[in-house]
Design a protein around this motif. Structure first.
Motif, short mmCIF file in Angstrom:
data_model
loop_
_atom_site.label_atom_id
_atom_site.label_comp_id
_atom_site.label_asym_id
_atom_site.label_seq_id
_atom_site.Cartn_x
_atom_site.Cartn_y
_atom_site.Cartn_z
N ALA A 371 0.83 -1.20 0.00
CA ALA A 371 0.00 0.00 0.00
C ALA A 371 0.86 1.25 0.00
CB ALA A 371 -0.94 -0.01 1.21
N GLU A 372 2.01 1.18 0.67
CA GLU A 372 2.92 2.32 0.71
C GLU A 372 3.58 2.59 -0.63
OE1 GLU A 372 3.26 4.42 3.27
OE2 GLU A 372 1.63 3.22 4.13
N LEU A 373 3.62 1.59 -1.48
CA LEU A 373 4.27 1.74 -2.79
C LEU A 373 3.31 2.19 -3.89
CD1 LEU A 373 6.48 -1.49 -2.81
CD2 LEU A 373 7.14 0.82 -2.10
N MET A 374 2.02 2.09 -3.60
CA MET A 374 1.03 2.37 -4.64
C MET A 374 1.15 3.82 -5.14
SD MET A 374 -0.76 -0.06 -5.72
CE MET A 374 -1.94 -1.38 -5.53
N PRO A 375 0.79 4.06 -6.42
CA PRO A 375 0.81 5.43 -6.95
C PRO A 375 -0.09 6.35 -6.13
CG PRO A 375 0.55 3.83 -8.72
CD PRO A 375 0.40 3.07 -7.45
N SER A 376 0.29 7.62 -6.10
CA SER A 376 -0.48 8.62 -5.37
C SER A 376 -0.22 9.98 -5.98
CB SER A 376 -0.08 8.64 -3.89
OG SER A 376 1.25 9.11 -3.74
#
Length: 429
Positions: A371-376
């Motif tokens: 989840a920390e790596l997901m695009p944002s």
């Protein structure tokens, strides 16, 4: 690859699906409906068809030039809404021309063939403008077919299935050439399943771009010009331990020790060389393409978005514009951001770059780690800042989009695809 990380960002979520499938024998596989396209006898060219050199038009005139292999049919022009614009004059084989005098405002028109109007919205000629028109009359939609069942690469030492979408006029108006968009993740690009098992498994994980449906709709509405789409398949292995061993390797531009369980990462530059040096020349030879940089594009999502933007940074003399949807910028400590900061916009970089992200991408992460790596929006902003430093200009040569409800899934990518296509291809009629 462990089961807990099977859905890590950039991979298709095939593990759960494959675990119940067992091993599929070669006899049970359904091959793609891929016929090898014949050469059409036309050499590839970097130039769009152009009118012969002539004196500039007066500001109050407009010239319409129609290109169409009519055979014995009668080609004429009709004003949109009715009325006669005047008689066309044959100026060469399959080319007709009409110069309008006293043009004070845009004139909308439609070519006709034996009285039937061309497909799509009307064309428009502006005062002082000469327009080259390549109409079509027979087909409402484009064609999805196979280009190569197993395209062999000397660079990668493997093969890839390759699919193609050709636009509505392709089979009919043989005078016309087309831009080309290269896309990754071939099994999820198109709505129609061409390899039922592989495509269904892939779409169960990431959905579909629905590219052929979107291209047909946007072309029919006149929002984008016609274009060819070349889809490059993943190499899916029906093994629940690692169903897509090549994807992370080929779409990653550099090695990343954080993903040591996937050996051989960082083959992205070789993958791009396969496209540029091996696949693209064959596409240009077999299909009626506009082969120059200004008409050659790349588009992908997640790690496919990362390698597309990387192509814009380092293969920009081939790809005039690139698009990355939900880019996996996390890779190798955001190496794409770091590398972009050290570059300048120029002839070796793409002229235009599109990126987007969804606000709800974390919902598709398999666990808290990923989840920390997901695009944002925050990650995209760092890439945007690096691209602006290079010399890109937001709103013209750089477009960044944040989708408030966007997910890391084909449903979201298909929703954002029209905007990306319009940025790559430019306006239609």
């Amino acid at each position: 690859m462990t089961s807990s990380s099977c859905r890590f960002l950039g991979s298709l979520t095939l593990c759960a699906v494959l675990a119940g499938c067992g091993v599929v024998s070669d006899g049970e596989r359904t091959r793609l409906d891929r016929s090898s396209p014949e050469k059409d006898g036309r050499a590839a060219s970097g130039d769009a068809p152009r009118a012969p050199a002539e004196e500039p038009l007066p500001a109050s005139s407009g010239r319409i030039r129609i290109h169409y292999p009519a055979g014995g049919a009668t080609i004429a022009l009709a004003a949109d809404g009715g009325g006669d614009l005047g008689a066309l004059t044959a100026v060469e084989d399959d080319v007709w021309e009409l110069t309008l005098e006293d043009v004070r405002e845009p004139v909308a028109f439609r070519p006709t063939r034996d009285g039937s109007p061309a497909k799509g919205p009307p064309y428009v000629v502006e005062p002082g403008q000469s327009v080259e028109v390549y109409p079509w009359f027979d087909h409402e939609t484009g064609t999805l077919a196979g280009f190569a069942d197993a395209f062999a690469s000397r660079v990668l030492k493997n093969t890839h299935g390759v699919r193609m979408y050709t636009p509505p006029s392709y089979r009919e108006n043989t005078a016309k050439r087309y831009p080309v968009i290269y896309m990754h993740d071939g099994q999820i690009i198109f709505e129609r399943n061409m390899a039922p098992l592989e495509d269904s498994l892939a779409k169960a994980s990431f959905g579909s771009f629905k590219t052929e449906t979107t291209m047909n709709a946007e072309i029919a509405a006149g929002r984008i010009p016609e274009a060819i789409v070349i889809g490059i398949d993943l190499n899916i292995v029906l093994d629940p331990r690692d169903p897509i061993p090549d994807r992370v390797k080929e779409y990653s531009p550099t090695p990343d020790d954080a993903f040591a369980e996937t050996t051989g990462t960082g083959q992205g530059p070789q993958y791009l060389r396969m496209i540029v040096d091996e696949l693209r020349p064959v596409v240009n030879e077999r299909l009626r393409t506009l082969a120059d940089r200004e008409h050659t594009f790349m588009l992908g999502s997640s790690l496919g978005g990362l390698i597309s933007v990387w192509a814009g940074l380092f293969e920009g003399d081939t790809f005039g514009a690139v698009a990355g949807l939900s880019i996996a910028t996390y890779w190798d400590k955001e190496v794409v951001v770091t590398r972009a900061r050290g570059l300048e916009l120029g002839p070796k970089t793409a002229a235009r770059i599109y990126t987007d992200t969804g606000e709800d991408e974390r919902a598709d992460a398999p666990d808290a780690k990923f989840a920390e790596l997901m695009p944002s929006a925050e990650k995209q902003a760092r890439l945007e800042a690096a691209l602006l430093t290079m010399g890109y200009a937001k709103g013209t040569t750089l477009m960044t989009v944040v989708d408030p409800s966007g997910r890391h899934h084909g449903d979201s990518w298909s929703t954002r695809l029209p905007k990306a296509l319009a940025f790559l291809l430019g306006p239609g009629r």
